[in-house]
Enzyme design. Structure first.
Site, mmCIF file in Angstrom:
data_model
loop_
_atom_site.group_PDB
_atom_site.id
_atom_site.type_symbol
_atom_site.label_atom_id
_atom_site.label_comp_id
_atom_site.label_asym_id
_atom_site.label_seq_id
_atom_site.Cartn_x
_atom_site.Cartn_y
_atom_site.Cartn_z
ATOM 1 N N ARG A 1 0.728 -1.411 -0.034
ATOM 2 C CA ARG A 1 -0.086 0.135 -0.015
ATOM 3 C C ARG A 1 0.835 1.447 -0.049
ATOM 4 N NH1 ARG A 1 -2.882 -4.053 1.644
ATOM 5 N NH2 ARG A 1 -0.731 -4.502 2.804
ATOM 6 N N THR A 2 1.653 1.325 0.866
ATOM 7 C CA THR A 2 2.654 2.607 0.891
ATOM 8 C C THR A 2 3.169 2.821 -0.185
ATOM 9 O OG1 THR A 2 3.075 2.035 3.381
ATOM 10 C CG2 THR A 2 4.327 3.899 2.136
ATOM 11 N N LYS B 1 25.652 -4.584 -3.042
ATOM 12 C CA LYS B 1 27.287 -4.465 -3.094
ATOM 13 C C LYS B 1 27.729 -3.773 -2.024
ATOM 14 C CE LYS B 1 26.946 -3.797 -8.279
ATOM 15 N NZ LYS B 1 27.134 -2.497 -9.189
ATOM 16 N N ARG C 1 11.631 3.682 3.216
ATOM 17 C CA ARG C 1 11.578 2.628 4.163
ATOM 18 C C ARG C 1 12.597 1.881 4.360
ATOM 19 N NH1 ARG C 1 6.134 -1.120 4.072
ATOM 20 N NH2 ARG C 1 5.082 0.778 4.710
ATOM 21 N N HIS D 1 5.691 5.674 11.318
ATOM 22 C CA HIS D 1 5.235 5.616 9.866
ATOM 23 C C HIS D 1 4.239 6.598 9.790
ATOM 24 C CE1 HIS D 1 4.010 3.854 6.174
ATOM 25 N NE2 HIS D 1 3.597 2.987 6.486
HETATM 26 N N1 ASP Z 1 1.650 -1.887 6.755
HETATM 27 C C1 ASP Z 1 2.095 -1.606 7.884
HETATM 28 C C2 ASP Z 1 3.613 -0.978 8.035
HETATM 29 O O1 ASP Z 1 4.077 -1.053 7.111
HETATM 30 C C3 ASP Z 1 1.459 -2.503 9.143
HETATM 31 C C4 ASP Z 1 2.186 -3.832 9.091
HETATM 32 O O2 ASP Z 1 2.893 -4.113 8.240
HETATM 33 O O3 ASP Z 1 1.660 -4.393 9.915
HETATM 34 O O4 ASP Z 1 4.116 -0.787 9.366
#
Ligand code: ASP
Length: 330
Positions: A78-79, A108, A129, A157
């Site tokens: 989703r993100t 590398k 991320r 987040h």
């Molecule tokens: N998608 C959310 C996160 O990246 C929640 C999860 O992974 O449970 O933190």
């Protein structure tokens, strides 16, 4: 006769948009702590405009010529997809390093600092991320362009919390006065960390439901207590279900456990079922940052109070608002 051409760039207009945007222009988004209520309300207003625009015409040219790099050292559906959709709906382009950094020079041995300093040569904003707490701050220390934290390990987040809060606001019409119950992995779940820190700015009651070993970290509990909020902890959903206005359910974060036997002990502790939903208020909403791995029964999806896929969609509007904001397109 040669017609005079319109200037390619409206410099005056560009200068104007760069200094507006309610303070977001050129900013990193690293933690929810950087947002006050005025900025939140500005972002939510912009997200609503984005929603209307997408419904009417699908997209716009606001970020034409701008490039976003999505750099993901951890899995995401989703993100990453919503940031890409957000950028493309605003006419911008994306360098997607989301399908595994194993195919980039990270494999590398390249450091985060060098990867960031390279990618900023090509882009105007980086969404990162990474499994380490503080990694987004490290990236921001090296980059001259905005860094957006899309999850730094078990830390924060922030863009998820913004879309969570926006969803609560849109579904229930207000945030103040609500009872918000968070269920599941409150220790390792970065989404509940960010959402809790954001809710400290509102007049809400908090109810934390978790196994003993997955309780909300003390440092966040202290923030809540210092703010004088009404907060209670329990191990049982039955203790909160009747009074909750928001039930925020989370996955037990398997990837954060060093002892998998411990994970096995707690992984199936909670499941929201239609029977549990019968006890909840008619106007309560169920949220989940997703992915779910058994915490919400599929039969609950048909309940109009199940708001988690509407929450997913809000993620795109919030991220459109944020990208426009940090890129100075007020
Ligand atoms: N998608 C959310 C996160 O990246 C929640 C999860 O992974 O449970 O933190």
């Amino acid at each position: 006769m040669v017609k005079s051409l319109a200037p390619l760039f409206d410099l005056q207009n560009i200068a104007r948009v760069l200094i507006t945007g309610n303070g977001l222009a050129g900013q990193d988004i690293l933690s929810v702590s950087q947002f006050d209520r005025e900025t939140l309300s500005y972002i939510f207003g912009r997200a609503r405009e984005m929603r209307e625009m997408v419904k009417k015409i699908g997209g716009a040219d606001l970020l034409k010529g701008y490039v976003l790099t999505c750099l993901f050292y951890e899995p995401s559906t989703r993100t990453s997809a919503s940031f890409i959709a957000a950028m493309e709906r605003l006419g911008g382009s994306v360098i997607p390093i989301t399908q595994g950094v194993q195919f980039s020079s990270v494999s590398k041995g390249e450091t985060l600092a060098d990867t960031i300093r390279t990618l900023e040569q090509y882009s105007d904003v980086i969404v990162l991320r990474h499994p380490d707490i503080g990694s987004a701050q490290t990236a921001a220390d090296y980059a001259d362009i905005p860094i957006i934290n899309a999850g730094d390990g078990t830390g924060e987040h922030p863009t998820q919390a913004l879309l969570d809060l926006f969803t609560i606001r849109e579904e229930l019409g207000t945030v103040d006065g609500l009872k918000v119950a968070m269920v599941g992995d409150l220790r390792y779940g970065r989404t509940v960390h960010s959402l809790t820190k954001l809710l400290v700015q509102y007049d809400v009651s908090l109810r934390f439901v978790s196994p003993e070993i997955l309780r909300m970290p003390m440092v966040i509990m202290n923030e809540i207590i210092d703010a004088g909020m009404d907060v209670r902890e329990t191990h049982d959903v039955a203790d909160v279900i009747e009074n909750a206005d928001v039930l925020y359910v989370t996955r037990v974060q398997k990837e954060r456990f060093t002892d998998l036997a411990q994970y096995e002990e707690v992984k199936d502790q909670y499941e929201i079922t239609p029977e549990i939903m019968e006890k909840a208020k008619d106007k309560m909403i169920v949220l989940h940052p997703l992915p779910r791995v058994g915490e919400i029964h599929y039969a609950v999806d048909h309940d109009p109070r199940a708001a988690y896929f509407r929450q997913v969609k809000n993620g795109m509007y919030i991220r459109m608002a944020l990208l426009a904001g940090v890129l100075g397109k007020a």
